[in-house]
Each structure stands twice: as structure tokens, then as C-alpha cells.
Design a protein around this motif. Sequence first.
Motif, PDB file in Angstrom:
ATOM      1  N   ASP A 116       0.813  -1.230   0.000  1.00  7.55           N
ATOM      2  CA  ASP A 116       0.000   0.000   0.000  1.00  7.55           C
ATOM      3  C   ASP A 116       0.845   1.279   0.000  1.00  7.55           C
ATOM      4  OD1 ASP A 116       0.739  -0.929   2.488  1.00  7.55           O
ATOM      5  OD2 ASP A 116      -0.914   0.035   3.543  1.00  7.55           O
ATOM      6  N   LEU A 117       2.171   1.149   0.130  1.00  4.47           N
ATOM      7  CA  LEU A 117       3.029   2.333   0.006  1.00  4.47           C
ATOM      8  C   LEU A 117       3.877   2.290  -1.264  1.00  4.47           C
ATOM      9  CD1 LEU A 117       4.168   2.950   3.663  1.00  4.47           C
ATOM     10  CD2 LEU A 117       2.743   4.403   2.230  1.00  4.47           C
ATOM     11  N   ILE A 121       6.222   5.412  -2.801  1.00  2.92           N
ATOM     12  CA  ILE A 121       7.683   5.310  -2.915  1.00  2.92           C
ATOM     13  C   ILE A 121       8.111   5.390  -4.388  1.00  2.92           C
ATOM     14  CG2 ILE A 121       9.664   3.769  -2.564  1.00  2.92           C
ATOM     15  CD1 ILE A 121       8.779   5.053   0.028  1.00  2.92           C
ATOM     16  N   LEU A 122       7.340   4.747  -5.254  1.00  6.94           N
ATOM     17  CA  LEU A 122       7.643   4.840  -6.690  1.00  6.94           C
ATOM     18  C   LEU A 122       7.629   6.296  -7.145  1.00  6.94           C
ATOM     19  CD1 LEU A 122       8.192   3.472  -9.432  1.00  6.94           C
ATOM     20  CD2 LEU A 122       5.710   3.281  -9.748  1.00  6.94           C
ATOM     21  N   GLU A 123       6.598   7.022  -6.721  1.00  7.69           N
ATOM     22  CA  GLU A 123       6.501   8.440  -7.102  1.00  7.69           C
ATOM     23  C   GLU A 123       7.689   9.232  -6.560  1.00  7.69           C
ATOM     24  OE1 GLU A 123       3.051  11.188  -7.369  1.00  7.69           O
ATOM     25  OE2 GLU A 123       2.001   9.484  -6.456  1.00  7.69           O
ATOM     26  N   LEU A 168       1.942   6.209   7.903  1.00  7.64           N
ATOM     27  CA  LEU A 168       2.636   5.585   9.028  1.00  7.64           C
ATOM     28  C   LEU A 168       1.868   5.744  10.333  1.00  7.64           C
ATOM     29  CD1 LEU A 168       6.344   6.616   8.381  1.00  7.64           C
ATOM     30  CD2 LEU A 168       5.505   4.293   8.635  1.00  7.64           C
ATOM     31  N   ILE A 169       1.366   6.958  10.563  1.00 10.38           N
ATOM     32  CA  ILE A 169       0.753   7.195  11.875  1.00 10.38           C
ATOM     33  C   ILE A 169      -0.753   6.918  11.857  1.00 10.38           C
ATOM     34  CG2 ILE A 169       2.517   8.848  12.615  1.00 10.38           C
ATOM     35  CD1 ILE A 169       0.519  11.088  11.989  1.00 10.38           C
ATOM     36  N   ASP A 182      11.894   1.394   8.568  1.00 12.33           N
ATOM     37  CA  ASP A 182      12.433   1.382   7.195  1.00 12.33           C
ATOM     38  C   ASP A 182      11.807   2.490   6.350  1.00 12.33           C
ATOM     39  OD1 ASP A 182      13.955  -0.794   7.837  1.00 12.33           O
ATOM     40  OD2 ASP A 182      12.784  -2.258   6.686  1.00 12.33           O
ATOM     41  N   VAL A 183      10.490   2.605   6.433  1.00 15.17           N
ATOM     42  CA  VAL A 183       9.785   3.584   5.595  1.00 15.17           C
ATOM     43  C   VAL A 183      10.139   5.012   6.027  1.00 15.17           C
ATOM     44  CG1 VAL A 183       7.489   4.480   5.029  1.00 15.17           C
ATOM     45  CG2 VAL A 183       7.929   2.016   4.923  1.00 15.17           C
TER      46      VAL A 183
END
Lengths: 229, 229
Positions: A116-117, A121-123, A168-169, A182-183
Motif C-alpha cells: 500500500d506504500l 515510494i515509486l513516485e 505511518l501514523i 524502514d519507511v
Amino acid sequence: MRDAYHEELDSIGEGLVEMARLVGSAIGRATTAILDSDLKLAEAVIEGDKKIDDLQHDLEARAIALLARQQPVATDLRIVVTSLRMSADLERSGDLAQHVAKLARLRFPERAVPQDLHATILEMGQLAQRLMAKAAEVIVTKDVDLALQLEQDDDEMDLLHRTLFQHLIDDRWKHGIETAVDVTLLGRYYERYADHAVAVAKRVVYLVTGEYADDLQQDIQPVTGVEGA
Amino acid sequence: MRDAYHEELDSIGEGLVEMARLVGSAIGRATTAILDSDLKLAEAVIEGDKKIDDLQHDLEARAIALLARQQPVATDLRIVVTSLRMSADLERSGDLAQHVAKLARLRFPERAVPQDLHATILEMGQLAQRLMAKAAEVIVTKDVDLALQLEQDDDEMDLLHRTLFQHLIDDRWKHGIETAVDVTLLGRYYERYADHAVAVAKRVVYLVTGEYADDLQQDIQPVTGVEGA
């Protein structure tokens, strides 16, 4: 003598463009490596950083030799000093791409980035690569408008970074702490990479306009949650 | 003329020491601010960063003026170019102290650091401050042995950083994701701060020995969990 001198000055510029090309490619490949958990590609990025470091050492040595031999003043002096700074920015960008690749290697054969991220991350990776490509173009063209455009692109990076932190939150985060760590680090690497690309472009603005604006500072905020600073 | 020149060169060195003093104090105060959730102290560190930035601009302008007017060669040229780099390291260290302070402000009146990590963050903050104090001493004394000692201190920082990550990924972690994100970034800020202090010391080694060792590179590994890289 002056001709050999300007040739050398030009070749330093070419070296910077070559460095920008390499670190742009590195962040693109590192992003692929971490999204696909591609160990071979990750290793290639990690190995490839040595070439970027060597290029920087070479550029620095040549810039310092130029200062010693030719003792440039005014604009030429500014070009040489600014080149030293740009090469440091580019070298550091290469390190950051390498960090992404090392995280891919560390988590292999797992994937560091949950599905789902993936898109975010790709962007971030693509935007980082585009920013560096533009920075290289700014070095070649000395196009001040294009340089200023990089700041807007960087706003986009900040937005992506916020999106990442909101994920994340979010109470629905279900990937555990290690992945959150990591993220968080990944987000920071891309953000700092973008900062260096913007810094390179701004240094060209400084060369062209002679203005060492306050916003030349890379004042990066910690973008954790709803950063109020 | 040469006398005025060497005076100016000395005063650049003094400026670097002053910067190191300010960023050393900044990281100490930022650490107190984040551990005590002291908003006033955090604000002071954030405001204070402007003075560090101004000092850097001033030092850079003077270094470039010196290059233009005096056209130093050999060792003197190396000193000026290296000073430019050291001032960039110190300015960046100031930014990192500011990031710690901004995180304190962002979480106020809550505390960003949970009680069970208090001691580790305190140690990281104190070690960072000691590293910068030693870096300042290296600038003054040009003591190569002391400079090399900083690398050992930096190993200690890496160890603390690992301790932090082990806490984070421990199954018993009970502070939630937001705090994990904050602690991850904090760890990164202290680690990078230490890297810059070490870099400053290494640049002095380069000046004294003329050796531009490969390990001058700040090749920082992402220390997430059991970093294998």
C-alpha cells in the motif's frame, strides 16, 4: 593559456553533468531494487557508488589545481568554488541512493516497502530522478527559470513525504515497527536527495545572478506528522 | 601584505572554532529540550541557528575574497578550500541540532522520547556534543591523533544508534508508531551530526598530512536493525 584554462573549466562542468547523470540513474535503479526486492540491482547500485566517489575526487583535484595554476578571480573564481560545492551535493546524493539500495539488500528476499506504500515510494523515486535530470539540465543551460522550477518540484516531494508519514501514523497501520522504521528512513533519504538536487540548481542561480539568497540554505524541516515548523 | 593575509587566514580558523562552539552548544541544548519537553529552550535553539548560518555566510565570503585577493597556492590554498568545506559541515550540524529542537517543539507538551529511551538519547546528545568539542580542539591544535580518536567516538555513536533500533524493533515496544518514527529520525539526526563532526576533524588531518584518504568519504550505512552492509 587562457584557452586551455576555459577548456578545463568546461570539462569540470561536463564532469558535474556526468555525476548528475550517474546519481540520477542510481536513485532510479535503487527505487526499482527496493520495490521489486531485486538483490542484483541493489548490489549494482552499491558498487556503482564508487565510480561517483572517484568522479568527485577527480573533479575536486582538478578544481583545486585550476585554482593553484590559474588563480581565477571574479566570475571564474565563483564558478570553480561553486563547482566544488556542487560535486559535494552530487556525491552525497549518490550516498543516499546507495542507502536505498542497502536497505533493499538488508531486507532481501523480503520487501522493505509494503504494497500500500508502493505507489508513493515509486513516485518519490521518480520525482527524485526527474529533479536530478533537471539539475543536470540547469548545469548545462544555466537556465534560471528551470532552476526555480525545481523548488516547486521539491514542494511535491514534501507532499509525498507527508503522505508517507500520514500512512505511518494512521491507526490502520498494520506492518509493524520494523517496516515503519524502514519507511521513515526511506522517506528521509528521498527527501534529502531532492534537497541536494535543488541545492545544485540553486548554486547555478547564484553563479548566474550573483545573488546568494538566504533561501540558498537547505533548511529542511523534520516532516513528522503535521509538522508545524 | 603577507601578514594581513595570514591574519585573515587565522581569523577564518577562529570563525570555524566559533561555529563549532555554537553548534556544540546547540546540540546540547536541543537534547535537553527534547528530553525535558522544554519549549522555550527548543525555540532558542531554533532561533539560534540563524546566527550559525550568518557565520557561515560570512566565513565563505571571506574565504572567497581571500582566494581572489591573495591567490594562495599549495598549503594555503588547501587551507582555504578545506575551510569552505568545514564551514559547510558545521552549518549542516547546526541544522541537525535545529531538527532535534523542532521535534521537541512539535511534540510539546508531550515528550517525544519515551522514558525507557531517555538514557540512550541523553548519551547520544552528550556524545555528539563531545565530538564537536573535540573537532573544535582539532581545528585549534591540528592534533592528528585527537582527530583519529574521533573515529572511535563515532563507533560509540553507531553502537548507541544500534541500541536505539534494537529497542524499536523489540516486540515489547509499546509506544506506538508515531513515537517510533520520531525516535528513528532522532537517531538519524544524532548520527549525521556525529558524521559531520568526524568529517571536520578528518579535513584537518587532510590539511596536516596532505592525505586525502578514501575514508574521508562519509559513507554512512543505514543502521536499521542488524545492518549487514
